[in-house]
Structures are given as C-alpha cells and as structure tokens.
Design a protein around this motif. Structure first.
Motif, mmCIF file in Angstrom:
data_model
loop_
_atom_site.group_PDB
_atom_site.id
_atom_site.type_symbol
_atom_site.label_atom_id
_atom_site.label_comp_id
_atom_site.label_asym_id
_atom_site.label_seq_id
_atom_site.Cartn_x
_atom_site.Cartn_y
_atom_site.Cartn_z
ATOM 1 N N LEU A 57 21.200 29.170 72.109
ATOM 2 C CA LEU A 57 20.596 29.643 73.352
ATOM 3 C C LEU A 57 21.719 29.852 74.375
ATOM 4 N N PRO A 58 21.977 31.100 74.796
ATOM 5 C CA PRO A 58 23.093 31.354 75.705
ATOM 6 C C PRO A 58 22.772 31.120 77.183
ATOM 7 N N VAL A 59 21.499 30.970 77.507
ATOM 8 C CA VAL A 59 21.065 30.802 78.895
ATOM 9 C C VAL A 59 20.013 29.698 78.971
ATOM 10 N N GLU A 60 19.813 29.154 80.160
ATOM 11 C CA GLU A 60 18.705 28.213 80.348
ATOM 12 C C GLU A 60 17.398 28.996 80.211
ATOM 13 N N ALA A 61 16.421 28.412 79.529
ATOM 14 C CA ALA A 61 15.159 29.124 79.314
ATOM 15 C C ALA A 61 13.986 28.157 79.288
ATOM 16 N N ARG A 62 12.866 28.619 79.809
ATOM 17 C CA ARG A 62 11.610 27.874 79.745
ATOM 18 C C ARG A 62 10.916 28.265 78.447
ATOM 19 N N TRP A 63 10.447 27.257 77.716
ATOM 20 C CA TRP A 63 9.714 27.503 76.463
ATOM 21 C C TRP A 63 8.483 26.632 76.524
ATOM 22 N N GLY A 64 7.349 27.240 76.844
ATOM 23 C CA GLY A 64 6.143 26.453 77.092
ATOM 24 C C GLY A 64 6.394 25.575 78.310
ATOM 25 N N ALA A 65 6.162 24.279 78.173
ATOM 26 C CA ALA A 65 6.384 23.342 79.277
ATOM 27 C C ALA A 65 7.822 22.823 79.317
ATOM 28 N N ALA A 66 8.621 23.128 78.293
ATOM 29 C CA ALA A 66 9.996 22.622 78.209
ATOM 30 C C ALA A 66 10.975 23.598 78.854
ATOM 31 N N VAL A 67 12.021 23.041 79.463
ATOM 32 C CA VAL A 67 13.132 23.838 79.968
ATOM 33 C C VAL A 67 14.350 23.448 79.146
ATOM 34 N N LEU A 68 14.938 24.432 78.448
ATOM 35 C CA LEU A 68 16.059 24.183 77.553
ATOM 36 C C LEU A 68 17.356 24.670 78.176
ATOM 37 N N ALA A 69 18.378 23.823 78.118
ATOM 38 C CA ALA A 69 19.709 24.191 78.591
ATOM 39 C C ALA A 69 20.394 25.050 77.525
ATOM 40 N N PRO A 70 21.397 25.821 77.905
ATOM 41 C CA PRO A 70 22.142 26.580 76.897
ATOM 42 C C PRO A 70 22.732 25.632 75.852
ATOM 43 N N GLY A 71 22.771 26.096 74.590
ATOM 44 C CA GLY A 71 23.349 25.268 73.537
ATOM 45 C C GLY A 71 22.768 25.576 72.173
ATOM 46 N N ASP A 72 23.126 24.731 71.195
ATOM 47 C CA ASP A 72 22.661 24.865 69.809
ATOM 48 C C ASP A 72 21.343 24.113 69.641
ATOM 49 N N TYR A 73 20.386 24.745 68.950
ATOM 50 C CA TYR A 73 19.065 24.150 68.751
ATOM 51 C C TYR A 73 18.600 24.325 67.312
ATOM 52 N N THR A 74 17.723 23.429 66.888
ATOM 53 C CA THR A 74 17.011 23.580 65.622
ATOM 54 C C THR A 74 15.518 23.621 65.915
ATOM 55 N N ILE A 75 14.804 24.307 65.039
ATOM 56 C CA ILE A 75 13.348 24.437 65.132
ATOM 57 C C ILE A 75 12.773 23.927 63.825
ATOM 58 N N SER A 76 11.695 23.147 63.895
ATOM 59 C CA SER A 76 10.972 22.789 62.677
ATOM 60 C C SER A 76 9.482 22.945 62.940
ATOM 61 N N MET A 77 8.780 23.384 61.892
ATOM 62 C CA MET A 77 7.345 23.640 62.025
ATOM 63 C C MET A 77 6.682 23.336 60.689
ATOM 64 N N ASP A 78 5.673 22.491 60.717
ATOM 65 C CA ASP A 78 4.889 22.202 59.524
ATOM 66 C C ASP A 78 4.013 23.412 59.246
ATOM 67 N N LEU A 79 4.222 24.055 58.109
ATOM 68 C CA LEU A 79 3.521 25.305 57.818
ATOM 69 C C LEU A 79 2.037 25.121 57.541
#
Length: 151
Positions: free
Chosen positions: A39-61
């Motif tokens: 993520l190169p910029v700060e971003a709102r995702w739903g109720a969360a605000v994420l700072a720039p940086g490396d992220y992982t996503i996981s989702m139970d299918l």
C-alpha cells in the motif's frame, strides 16, 4: 461515541466467530485465499485506516459469500474488514485492489480476488464537494496488484 465503537467491535468479533463455527460445521472447507500487496498511501478500508506498507490478506472461502469479511495484516496490526457486497465472477489469475481518492484521502472501493472468483465491494466515504469536475478528479483510481500466496 465510545460505546458505538465498542458495539461495532463486538459485532465484528461475533460475525467472525459465527463464520468460523459455520465453516467448521459444514465440514467441507474450500480453503483459504491468501494474498499480499504493498500500500503506497494511507487508505481507509471499511472501518480500518491502513498506513502505507506491506500487507497480507486472508479470507476463508467457505464463509466468504455468506459473511463478506477478510483479515488484513500489516504494520504490526490486524483488521477484519467487512464488505458491503460480494459478487461471484469467473476465476482468473489476476487479483487487485481498487482505491479511489476522496476528500478524506484514499479508500478501498473493491477487492477483486480472481483466484477465488469473488469481487468484494466496500462503502467509500462521500465527498462534500458538489462540482462534478471536482468529484471526478477526487474519485481518481489507484489500482494495486495483489499477489496470491501459497497457491
């Protein structure tokens, strides 16, 4: 105000517990989607605000279609993000996040999980400005590729 935040947190944890119980009771889990992105910029995702940086996503299918949530981890923090809408689509080898610029900063509009055959859509804060030209400029998009992990 604080009690509303506590209530939202309790509801999110409750949905997650319910999703885990439902997936366990089905006995036919389809697996977990896992991806990573920068993520190169700060971003709102739903109720969360994420700072720039490396992220992982996981989702139970198994529960993704019913409960519309995924877990985002990065920067030493975790957030459970609930989608407003989940659409099924053709499977592909391409996953991406679509962010839009609002007057409050960037916000995640969609997460296309090609390998899972899902598109999750999120509520984006509305702009206070009325001009269509300004609105179009503020809603410029930023597309981020998401790399699948472990598939």
């Amino acid at each position: 105000m604080k009690s509303i935040r506590i209530l939202k947190t309790v509801m999110k944890v409750g949905f997650m517990a319910l999703a885990l119980c439902a997936a366990a009771s089905q006995g036919k889990a389809q697996g977990t989607y896992m991806g990573k992105f920068i993520l190169p910029v700060e971003a709102r995702w739903g109720a969360a605000v994420l700072a720039p940086g490396d992220y992982t996503i996981s989702m139970d299918l198994e529960s993704a279609s019913d409960f519309n949530y995924l877990l985002v981890r990065g920067g030493g923090k975790s957030a459970m993000v609930l989608a407003a809408v989940t659409d099924h689509k053709d499977f592909s080898n391409h996953s991406q996040l679509t962010l839009v610029q609002t007057d409050a900063g960037y916000a995640v509009r969609t997460f296309d999980a090609g390998e899972a055959g899902l598109t999750l859509s999120y509520i984006v804060p509305k702009n206070k400005r009325q001009s269509e030209a300004v609105e179009a400029e503020l809603h410029s998009q930023l597309i981020l590729g998401v790399s699948t992990i472990g598939r």
